[in-house]
Write an enzyme that holds these catalytic residues in place. Structure first.
Site, PDB file in Angstrom:
ATOM      1  N   ALA A   1     -27.777  -5.559 121.960  1.00 25.68           N
ATOM      2  CA  ALA A   1     -28.627  -6.779 122.384  1.00 25.68           C
ATOM      3  C   ALA A   1     -28.919  -7.798 121.206  1.00 25.68           C
ATOM      4  O   ALA A   1     -28.578  -9.018 121.409  1.00 25.68           O
ATOM      5  CB  ALA A   1     -29.784  -6.480 123.336  1.00 25.68           C
TER       6      ALA A   1
ATOM      7  N   ARG B   1     -21.675  -5.759 119.436  1.00 27.38           N
ATOM      8  CA  ARG B   1     -22.437  -5.364 120.578  1.00 27.38           C
ATOM      9  C   ARG B   1     -23.712  -4.969 120.243  1.00 27.38           C
ATOM     10  O   ARG B   1     -23.940  -5.059 119.151  1.00 27.38           O
ATOM     11  CB  ARG B   1     -21.782  -4.137 121.396  1.00 27.38           C
ATOM     12  CG  ARG B   1     -20.965  -3.192 120.824  1.00 27.38           C
ATOM     13  CD  ARG B   1     -21.279  -2.437 119.578  1.00 27.38           C
ATOM     14  NE  ARG B   1     -22.516  -1.550 120.241  1.00 27.38           N
ATOM     15  CZ  ARG B   1     -23.301  -1.131 119.395  1.00 27.38           C
ATOM     16  NH1 ARG B   1     -23.459  -1.353 117.929  1.00 27.38           N
ATOM     17  NH2 ARG B   1     -24.597  -0.537 119.886  1.00 27.38           N
TER      18      ARG B   1
ATOM     19  N   GLN C   1     -20.143   4.933 121.538  1.00 26.25           N
ATOM     20  CA  GLN C   1     -20.988   4.204 120.596  1.00 26.25           C
ATOM     21  C   GLN C   1     -21.728   5.049 119.678  1.00 26.25           C
ATOM     22  O   GLN C   1     -21.876   4.912 118.371  1.00 26.25           O
ATOM     23  CB  GLN C   1     -21.800   3.076 120.982  1.00 26.25           C
ATOM     24  CG  GLN C   1     -20.976   2.040 121.697  1.00 26.25           C
ATOM     25  CD  GLN C   1     -21.117   2.141 123.065  1.00 26.25           C
ATOM     26  OE1 GLN C   1     -20.925   3.332 123.621  1.00 26.25           O
ATOM     27  NE2 GLN C   1     -21.088   0.935 124.004  1.00 26.25           N
TER      28      GLN C   1
ATOM     29  N   ASP D   1     -31.837  -3.213 125.988  1.00 26.34           N
ATOM     30  CA  ASP D   1     -31.038  -4.304 126.276  1.00 26.34           C
ATOM     31  C   ASP D   1     -31.763  -5.378 126.858  1.00 26.34           C
ATOM     32  O   ASP D   1     -31.626  -6.674 126.687  1.00 26.34           O
ATOM     33  CB  ASP D   1     -29.614  -4.160 126.907  1.00 26.34           C
ATOM     34  CG  ASP D   1     -28.618  -3.470 126.213  1.00 26.34           C
ATOM     35  OD1 ASP D   1     -29.026  -2.326 125.972  1.00 26.34           O
ATOM     36  OD2 ASP D   1     -27.851  -4.164 125.358  1.00 26.34           O
TER      37      ASP D   1
ATOM     38  N   ASN E   1     -31.093  -0.088 129.502  1.00 26.86           N
ATOM     39  CA  ASN E   1     -30.360   0.355 128.344  1.00 26.86           C
ATOM     40  C   ASN E   1     -29.211   0.975 128.612  1.00 26.86           C
ATOM     41  O   ASN E   1     -28.976   1.222 129.844  1.00 26.86           O
ATOM     42  CB  ASN E   1     -31.479   1.202 127.272  1.00 26.86           C
ATOM     43  CG  ASN E   1     -30.934   1.753 125.679  1.00 26.86           C
ATOM     44  OD1 ASN E   1     -30.482   0.505 125.136  1.00 26.86           O
ATOM     45  ND2 ASN E   1     -30.606   2.638 125.373  1.00 26.86           N
ATOM     46  N   LYS E   2     -28.312   1.208 127.605  1.00 27.19           N
ATOM     47  CA  LYS E   2     -27.065   1.945 127.869  1.00 27.19           C
ATOM     48  C   LYS E   2     -27.040   3.101 128.957  1.00 27.19           C
ATOM     49  O   LYS E   2     -27.948   3.836 128.995  1.00 27.19           O
ATOM     50  CB  LYS E   2     -26.552   2.774 126.503  1.00 27.19           C
ATOM     51  CG  LYS E   2     -25.101   3.375 126.495  1.00 27.19           C
ATOM     52  CD  LYS E   2     -24.170   2.251 127.048  1.00 27.19           C
ATOM     53  CE  LYS E   2     -24.016   0.969 126.286  1.00 27.19           C
ATOM     54  NZ  LYS E   2     -23.217  -0.130 127.051  1.00 27.19           N
TER      55      LYS E   2
ATOM     56  N   ARG F   1     -21.629 -11.641 128.804  1.00 25.16           N
ATOM     57  CA  ARG F   1     -22.121 -10.286 129.014  1.00 25.16           C
ATOM     58  C   ARG F   1     -23.495 -10.592 129.923  1.00 25.16           C
ATOM     59  O   ARG F   1     -24.184 -11.366 129.257  1.00 25.16           O
ATOM     60  CB  ARG F   1     -22.388  -9.430 127.919  1.00 25.16           C
ATOM     61  CG  ARG F   1     -20.746  -8.918 127.348  1.00 25.16           C
ATOM     62  CD  ARG F   1     -21.141  -7.895 126.605  1.00 25.16           C
ATOM     63  NE  ARG F   1     -21.412  -6.715 127.191  1.00 25.16           N
ATOM     64  CZ  ARG F   1     -21.707  -5.445 126.460  1.00 25.16           C
ATOM     65  NH1 ARG F   1     -21.849  -5.328 125.264  1.00 25.16           N
ATOM     66  NH2 ARG F   1     -21.943  -4.347 127.245  1.00 25.16           N
TER      67      ARG F   1
END
Lengths: 388, 388
Positions: free
Chosen positions: A68, A66, A227, A268, A278-279, A106
């Site tokens: 990007a 995982r 994460q 990302d 992003n996350k 994804r």
């Protein structure tokens, strides 16, 4: 096919390569693509071989890999694996469906599409040896990613050094003792594990560490997949960077109390206006940083900028993932086995968006391998035109 | 001494009492103080008896009971349990140490100190029957808490009704279909389980439900102890309120996309300037609400206002709790047993602040049993003077 990695220092260091096992690597002597299976960290560090294009799809969608940049490089090797051993005619007829399957794994990270487009263009230009050409392209992306991360890390470390020196000067002017550490908050894992090596946000940390800046990193655990707790803590521990794990709820409180000097996160996908996807949860930290006058930097390779999009909030597709990622969680049980427990009452409805968008107005700067630029249309247009 | 509660509807409804088991209750016939052990929810609903003052201390510090109002009422019963069966001379000599031990269990919620002060004053005024007087005071606090929560719930429901009607009008003006639901985000558990009955933030929800406003509640899971996932989801499920569980990271994204109409949270301590101390992470949601023009309400009984403090950020002590609350988590394993797993690498340093402070400027209003007031010094001074 898997192998436990006994230590995290298997591979000799290249020019820009850190002395650690690469997150994805190609072993030319035996024609193998090997990844670290990140779903088993931090409790086990296991390498697995990707043998087929379907293996690469599974590795991306199940988040064995995982981040990007790493998703892009893995997809590139996935094309090679899909064409390997095929004659050129078969490879030509297969390539579109192989690429399509990889692209569908994804939706949010733009590097996936970017890497596949590069390979597709290369294949379209060539008559023969398609598998070999796909491999060559994947290896180039692999090397480029290492170099881009190392370079953006240097730019970011320079900025951290400036922030560290300014902190020392403020303390001296106030007649206070010299500060003990530069406290950086990061969200999710934008580390070596999110790239081939070095990372993006964590490349900045590692390069600052090499400059002997006394760092301390606050690590957001990053629910739902943790994460931060599982990957960033592990990675920082391996590399000897002092760090403290916090829940995602805590960063605002720490900022209010002067315990964070700077935020550095990954991305990302970044748009032409400088909006950063992003996350999930990144936006909340950016709001808190702005509210407390704390610099908020985003570290990213240029490959993760989507110059075709303007407004992040309306234009970037946000992945929704399975409810079980929220309602259940895995960890090490009392007997040392990895096991899963259910957190919410049975049958509870769950929503699970994977990413959010931080508006450009909240971003202090974009740390790229081409330097640190403002998160605005002027700077991004200039960058786009310089690489066209 | 414990008993599984088979259904959540054991007790006949009183005037302001909802038709559910009370979170803490006194059974006069057999002289027993009984609580729901919240550390075992949502997977088991178990009542346990508090037999001694030490039991009450343990129940508070281990969070078998939690939530500012409930902590206060539990401490009040704790004083009674510490004096029960003692002659007045012994009770008099014991009372200070009993109260001191209860006051030391948790530092942030002001109701604890407030309830103990009330009892201490009452005991100081009396010559005899000290245990009986402590019990009487505890029962009064118990009844007052139920009434305060029911009343603030009504005020809040009225405000939700206004927000719901305004949402309908906006849709009509834009030529859009009538909205399906009013979407309210809440953080942690400020429900019946945080009080004797009704709750604070969730009292607003339950009273709005009674008005047939079509509600949908977004429930922050509320790491590290997951009171949202385990307690709020359970409570809303018991009472038939539609809800969806989200990670704490998700609220900002939902607000950016128009999926939240209003936030309602509780408070552990509110200052004279209107700063609100509540479960860690509340501040981040308040920032996101302000950034997206969404009303952010705090529901609280007047007993949780600390009129002696002005600045929340500098004056309220913030509890730090054990690292294991972050590094480990409990849930239901595959065999249906409650078990604990480790999330972070062994030995990871952890920081675990329990609360944060939301500055008054981010609060749309304080919903109290005396009406909804502005979160500012003028309104709070007026409230203080009206009850002096």
């Amino acid at each position: 096919m898997e192998a436990m990695i006994e230590s995290f220092s298997g591979i000799p260091a290249g020019a820009n390569q850190s002395p650690h096992t690469l997150t994805i690597r190609f072993d030319a002597e035996v024609d193998r693509v090997v990844i670290i299976d990140q779903t088993r960290l931090p409790h086990e560090c296991v390498e697995v071989e990707l043998k087929t294009s379907a293996d690469a799809c599974h590795a991306i969608s199940s988040m064995q890999v995982r981040g990007a940049p790493l998703i892009g490089v893995t997809a590139a090797f996935g094309v090679y694996l899909g064409l390997r051993g095929k004659d050129d005619e078969t490879a030509r007829s297969l390539s579109a469906s192989v690429i399509e399957a990889l692209a569908a794994t994804r939706p949010t990270a733009i590097n996936l599409r970017w890497a596949l487009d590069k390979i597709e263009t290369r294949l379209a230009r060539c008559e023969k040896n398609l598998a070999e050409i796909a491999l060559q392209a994947a290896l180039e992306l692999h090397a480029e990613d290492i170099n881009a991360c190392a370079m953006l890390g240097e730019y970011g470390a320079q900025r951290l050094q400036e922030i560290w020196e300014a902190k020392g000067e403020r303390a001296a002017q106030a007649g206070l003792p010299a500060p003990e550490s530069l406290n950086v908050l990061t969200h999710c894992n934008a580390g070596a594990l999110a790239t081939v090596d070095w990372g993006t946000a964590l490349a900045v940390i590692y390069k600052a560490q090499a400059r002997a800046i006394p760092l301390h990193v606050w690590v957001d655990e990053t629910r739902p997949r943790n994460q931060g707790a599982s990957l960033t803590c592990w990675e920082l521990g391996q590399r000897g960077v002092p760090h403290t794990l916090i829940v995602d709820n805590a960063g605002g409180h720490l900022m209010q109390h002067g315990l964070i000097d700077c935020c550095v996160v990954g991305s990302d996908r970044t748009t032409l206006l400088g909006d950063v996807c992003n996350k999930i949860g990144t936006y909340l930290k950016a709001l808190a940083a702005a509210d407390n006058g704390i610099p908020f930097y985003v570290a990213l390779p240029v490959s993760s900028i989507d110059f075709s999009l303007r407004e992040g909030l309306t234009e970037i597709p946000i992945e929704e993932r399975a409810a079980e990622e929220v309602s259940h969680i895995s960890g090490l049980d009392d007997e040392g086995r990895v096991s899963r427990v259910q957190l919410a009452p049975t049958g509870t409805a769950v929503s699970n968006y994977g990413f959010d968008v931080t508006p450009a107005r909240l971003v202090s700067g974009l740390i790229t391998e081409r330097g640190i630029i403002d998160a605005d249309e002027a700077a991004l247009t200039k960058l786009r035109d310089s690489i066209a």
